[in-house]
Design a protein around this motif. Structure first.
Motif, PDB file in Angstrom:
ATOM      1  N   TYR A  13      14.035  10.715 -26.824  1.00 30.76           N
ATOM      2  CA  TYR A  13      15.206  11.118 -26.055  1.00 30.76           C
ATOM      3  C   TYR A  13      16.324  10.081 -26.029  1.00 30.76           C
ATOM      4  O   TYR A  13      17.420  10.372 -25.562  1.00 30.76           O
ATOM      5  N   LYS A  28      21.515  13.973 -28.408  1.00 32.06           N
ATOM      6  CA  LYS A  28      22.367  14.642 -27.421  1.00 32.06           C
ATOM      7  C   LYS A  28      21.849  16.042 -27.113  1.00 32.06           C
ATOM      8  O   LYS A  28      21.864  16.470 -25.956  1.00 32.06           O
ATOM      9  N   ALA A  29      21.372  16.733 -28.127  1.00 30.75           N
ATOM     10  CA  ALA A  29      20.820  18.078 -27.916  1.00 30.75           C
ATOM     11  C   ALA A  29      19.550  18.014 -27.076  1.00 30.75           C
ATOM     12  O   ALA A  29      19.351  18.834 -26.168  1.00 30.75           O
ATOM     13  N   ARG A  30      18.679  17.046 -27.354  1.00 32.29           N
ATOM     14  CA  ARG A  30      17.455  16.893 -26.569  1.00 32.29           C
ATOM     15  C   ARG A  30      17.778  16.503 -25.129  1.00 32.29           C
ATOM     16  O   ARG A  30      17.115  16.948 -24.198  1.00 32.29           O
ATOM     17  N   GLU A  31      18.788  15.657 -24.952  1.00 29.56           N
ATOM     18  CA  GLU A  31      19.172  15.222 -23.613  1.00 29.56           C
ATOM     19  C   GLU A  31      19.710  16.396 -22.794  1.00 29.56           C
ATOM     20  O   GLU A  31      19.466  16.483 -21.593  1.00 29.56           O
ATOM     21  N   ALA A  32      20.421  17.302 -23.441  1.00 30.74           N
ATOM     22  CA  ALA A  32      20.963  18.460 -22.732  1.00 30.74           C
ATOM     23  C   ALA A  32      19.837  19.380 -22.248  1.00 30.74           C
ATOM     24  O   ALA A  32      19.906  19.929 -21.146  1.00 30.74           O
ATOM     25  N   LYS A  33      18.787  19.548 -23.048  1.00 30.33           N
ATOM     26  CA  LYS A  33      17.670  20.421 -22.682  1.00 30.33           C
ATOM     27  C   LYS A  33      16.694  19.751 -21.724  1.00 30.33           C
ATOM     28  O   LYS A  33      16.030  20.424 -20.951  1.00 30.33           O
ATOM     29  N   ASN A  34      16.623  18.432 -21.784  1.00 25.95           N
ATOM     30  CA  ASN A  34      15.600  17.687 -21.050  1.00 25.95           C
ATOM     31  C   ASN A  34      15.913  17.604 -19.566  1.00 25.95           C
ATOM     32  O   ASN A  34      17.026  17.306 -19.157  1.00 25.95           O
ATOM     33  N   LYS A  35      14.874  17.860 -18.752  1.00 28.85           N
ATOM     34  CA  LYS A  35      14.967  17.634 -17.311  1.00 28.85           C
ATOM     35  C   LYS A  35      13.839  16.683 -16.950  1.00 28.85           C
ATOM     36  O   LYS A  35      12.671  17.012 -17.116  1.00 28.85           O
TER      37      LYS A  35
END
Length: 124
Positions: free
Chosen positions: A75, A109-116
């Motif tokens: 991430y 950036k894509a993983r960060e947007a999906k990650n909670k």
């Protein structure tokens, strides 16, 4: 590791001195071989905690470094720096030195947007 004969001639293997094991981070779907630091709780007996005996369903404290390294690679978020406030200029300089390709930056950036992030991990 000592072999123990069981019913039917089968063999079980008893670990006499175990200092590491394969542990999973269930919510992130990640398993790593990590060092066992301490036995924290055992519902069967407090003596098993005192003697640091490992059984099924024993709660142990582990070294989280392999999971932190995996999280940083996947991430791009350093869990160690997340909790600390007031970073110095040296930390910023180290971040600039690390170069990433354009593809890797977009992927992170894509993983960060999906990650909670799990609240329990966030407060540690």
């Amino acid at each position: 590791v000592r072999p123990v004969r069981c019913r039917g001639g089968n063999m079980k293997y008893r670990g006499l001195r175990v200092d590491s094991g394969n542990f999973a981070w269930g919510s992130e779907n990640c398993a790593k071989k990590v060092r066992i630091l301490d036995v924290v709780y055992n519902s069967t007996s407090n003596e098993l905690v005192r003697t640091k005996t490992l059984t099924k369903n024993t709660i142990v404290q582990i070294d989280a470094q392999p999971f932190k390294q995996w999280y940083l690679k996947k991430y791009g978020v350093d869990l160690a720096k997340k909790g600390k406030k007031g970073g110095g200029k040296k930390d910023e300089a180290e971040e600039v030195v690390e170069k990433k390709s354009r593809h890797v930056i977009f992927k992170l950036k894509a993983r960060e947007a999906k990650n909670k992030m799990d609240p329990a991990v966030e407060e540690q």
